[in-house]
Write a protein that holds these residues in place. Structure first.
Motif, PDB file in Angstrom:
ATOM      1  N   SER A 113       0.811  -1.214   0.000  1.00 26.39           N
ATOM      2  CA  SER A 113       0.000   0.000   0.000  1.00 26.39           C
ATOM      3  C   SER A 113       0.846   1.268   0.000  1.00 26.39           C
ATOM      4  O   SER A 113       0.377   2.338  -0.392  1.00 26.39           O
ATOM      5  CB  SER A 113      -0.941   0.006   1.208  1.00 26.39           C
ATOM      6  OG  SER A 113      -0.200  -0.116   2.415  1.00 26.39           O
ATOM      7  N   ALA A 120      -7.542  -5.299  -0.033  1.00 23.39           N
ATOM      8  CA  ALA A 120      -8.431  -5.588   1.085  1.00 23.39           C
ATOM      9  C   ALA A 120      -9.127  -6.933   0.873  1.00 23.39           C
ATOM     10  O   ALA A 120      -9.139  -7.462  -0.250  1.00 23.39           O
ATOM     11  CB  ALA A 120      -9.469  -4.477   1.219  1.00 23.39           C
ATOM     12  N   TRP A 253      -7.633   2.484  -4.791  1.00 19.79           N
ATOM     13  CA  TRP A 253      -8.761   1.552  -4.663  1.00 19.79           C
ATOM     14  C   TRP A 253      -9.207   1.004  -6.015  1.00 19.79           C
ATOM     15  O   TRP A 253      -9.874  -0.027  -6.083  1.00 19.79           O
ATOM     16  CB  TRP A 253      -9.932   2.205  -3.936  1.00 19.79           C
ATOM     17  CG  TRP A 253     -10.670   3.252  -4.714  1.00 19.79           C
ATOM     18  CD1 TRP A 253     -10.421   4.588  -4.731  1.00 19.79           C
ATOM     19  CD2 TRP A 253     -11.791   3.056  -5.588  1.00 19.79           C
ATOM     20  NE1 TRP A 253     -11.294   5.238  -5.563  1.00 19.79           N
ATOM     21  CE2 TRP A 253     -12.159   4.331  -6.104  1.00 19.79           C
ATOM     22  CE3 TRP A 253     -12.518   1.937  -5.987  1.00 19.79           C
ATOM     23  CZ2 TRP A 253     -13.213   4.497  -6.988  1.00 19.79           C
ATOM     24  CZ3 TRP A 253     -13.573   2.129  -6.884  1.00 19.79           C
ATOM     25  CH2 TRP A 253     -13.918   3.385  -7.360  1.00 19.79           C
ATOM     26  N   ASP A 300     -15.514   0.428  -1.928  1.00 26.69           N
ATOM     27  CA  ASP A 300     -14.746   0.579  -0.691  1.00 26.69           C
ATOM     28  C   ASP A 300     -15.705   0.345   0.470  1.00 26.69           C
ATOM     29  O   ASP A 300     -16.349   1.274   0.963  1.00 26.69           O
ATOM     30  CB  ASP A 300     -14.127   1.982  -0.618  1.00 26.69           C
ATOM     31  CG  ASP A 300     -13.141   2.109   0.532  1.00 26.69           C
ATOM     32  OD1 ASP A 300     -13.209   1.274   1.457  1.00 26.69           O
ATOM     33  OD2 ASP A 300     -12.328   3.050   0.509  1.00 26.69           O
ATOM     34  N   LYS A 302     -15.257  -0.389   3.559  1.00 26.43           N
ATOM     35  CA  LYS A 302     -14.937   0.257   4.832  1.00 26.43           C
ATOM     36  C   LYS A 302     -15.468   1.689   4.856  1.00 26.43           C
ATOM     37  O   LYS A 302     -16.068   2.130   5.844  1.00 26.43           O
ATOM     38  CB  LYS A 302     -13.412   0.263   5.030  1.00 26.43           C
ATOM     39  CG  LYS A 302     -12.976   0.785   6.390  1.00 26.43           C
ATOM     40  CD  LYS A 302     -11.464   0.825   6.489  1.00 26.43           C
ATOM     41  CE  LYS A 302     -10.898  -0.590   6.446  1.00 26.43           C
ATOM     42  NZ  LYS A 302      -9.410  -0.587   6.669  1.00 26.43           N
TER      43      LYS A 302
END
Length: 308
Positions: A113, A120, A253, A300, A302
């Motif tokens: 990252s 993820a 992402w 995403d 999260k």
């Protein structure tokens, strides 16, 4: 913007695939079509990159990366042809396209990252759903096929496809500024001196395909092969232009599902024209599973959970 470019790339490559089908319908061979298509892709890419931008500066570093990418592309197409001669077409293309989920994982394992390649759990779940959908759509069982040689050739094509896409992301990483120094980023690339990357890529791939074609067929391409190869070259060169550009604009992402989006979009578009023009049977449930995998892998979760 990167995802939109990838959709545009998929649309143009789907056009190239359509003209390959038309060339075969006209009595042409896959080898001849690919030689013509790659040659025109090489010529057109010169106009799309150095001529269009007016940047003619030569960069040895960019050329080296282009040669590596071209070797992967040329070998992938060569072994893909051998795979289609020895195995079921649907399963062959499913195995080849499943390679698109690997570069994000490879880049994460190598760079992580810190260099803009996070990975993820939902990326892995989405990638798994995409692969499951691809194999579901392409699954065929037939004892007539030479399974041992098919496995060897399709595995080689799979590895070359992973290598090609990983090189594109590697190049995009070397074009970014402000990243921590690393021995895995040996070249200092710039867009101004990197305009010959695509032409070099296609030149190397054309040479590999030309050698194979001349060894097997030893003839000049037919008129239909040249005509459809020209149209296919337009689609392939344009698609590759967006395919190469998209990783340079992708956000962290987007990186994980950039190439799976490309593969699934090609399959969806080709299935549409295949069903409409050739009355082919399409497993739309399998296609839907691929789309679900893309949604799972690109959202995403999260951040979504935070806002909820």
């Amino acid at each position: 913007m990167a995802l939109l470019m990838m959709l545009m790339a998929a649309g143009l490559v789907s056009v190239a695939n359509f003209f390959m089908r038309r060339s075969i319908d006209a009595g042409g061979s896959t080898r001849a079509y690919l030689v013509v298509q790659l040659f025109f892709s090489f010529a057109i890419s010169i106009f799309l990159s150095p001529v269009r931008t007016g940047e003619y500066g030569w960069s040895a570093s960019s050329a080296i990366v282009g040669v590596i990418a071209g070797l992967f592309l040329g070998t992938m197409l060569l072994t893909l042809g051998r795979s289609l001669e020895r195995g079921p077409p649907g399963l062959t293309f499913a195995a080849l396209n499943s390679a698109t989920v690997m570069p994000a994982l490879v880049m994460f394992l190598i760079f992580g990252s810190l260099y803009g390649y996070p990975y993820a759990p939902w990326n892995g779940i989405g990638s798994g759903l995409v692969v499951a959908g691809l194999f579901w759509a392409g699954w065929q069982v037939d004892s007539r096929y030479d399974k041992l040689h098919w496995v060897v050739f399709i595995f080689t094509a799979f590895c070359c496809h992973v290598g090609l896409l990983a090189v594109l992301q590697w190049r995009a990483l070397m074009l970014k500024i402000g990243l921590p120094a690393s021995s895995l980023l040996p070249f200092d690339l710039t867009l101004e001196t990197g305009q010959w990357f695509n032409p070099v890529l296609f030149f190397v791939a054309t040479l590999i395909q030309l050698i194979s074609y001349w060894r097997k067929e030893r003839r000049w391409p037919k008129g239909a092969e040249v005509l459809y190869g020209l149209f296919g070259g337009l689609g392939n060169a344009g698609g590759t232009f967006f395919l190469v550009t998209a990783p340079t604009l992708a956000t962290p992402w987007e990186n994980a599902m950039l190439f799976p989006l490309f593969a699934v979009s090609i399959i969806l578009i080709c299935n549409v024209w295949g069903q409409i023009l050739y009355k082919e049977k399409v497993n739309w449930l399998a296609n839907a599973l691929c789309v679900i995998g893309l949604l799972v892998g690109t959202i995403d979760w999260k951040a979504l959970w935070f806002w909820v």
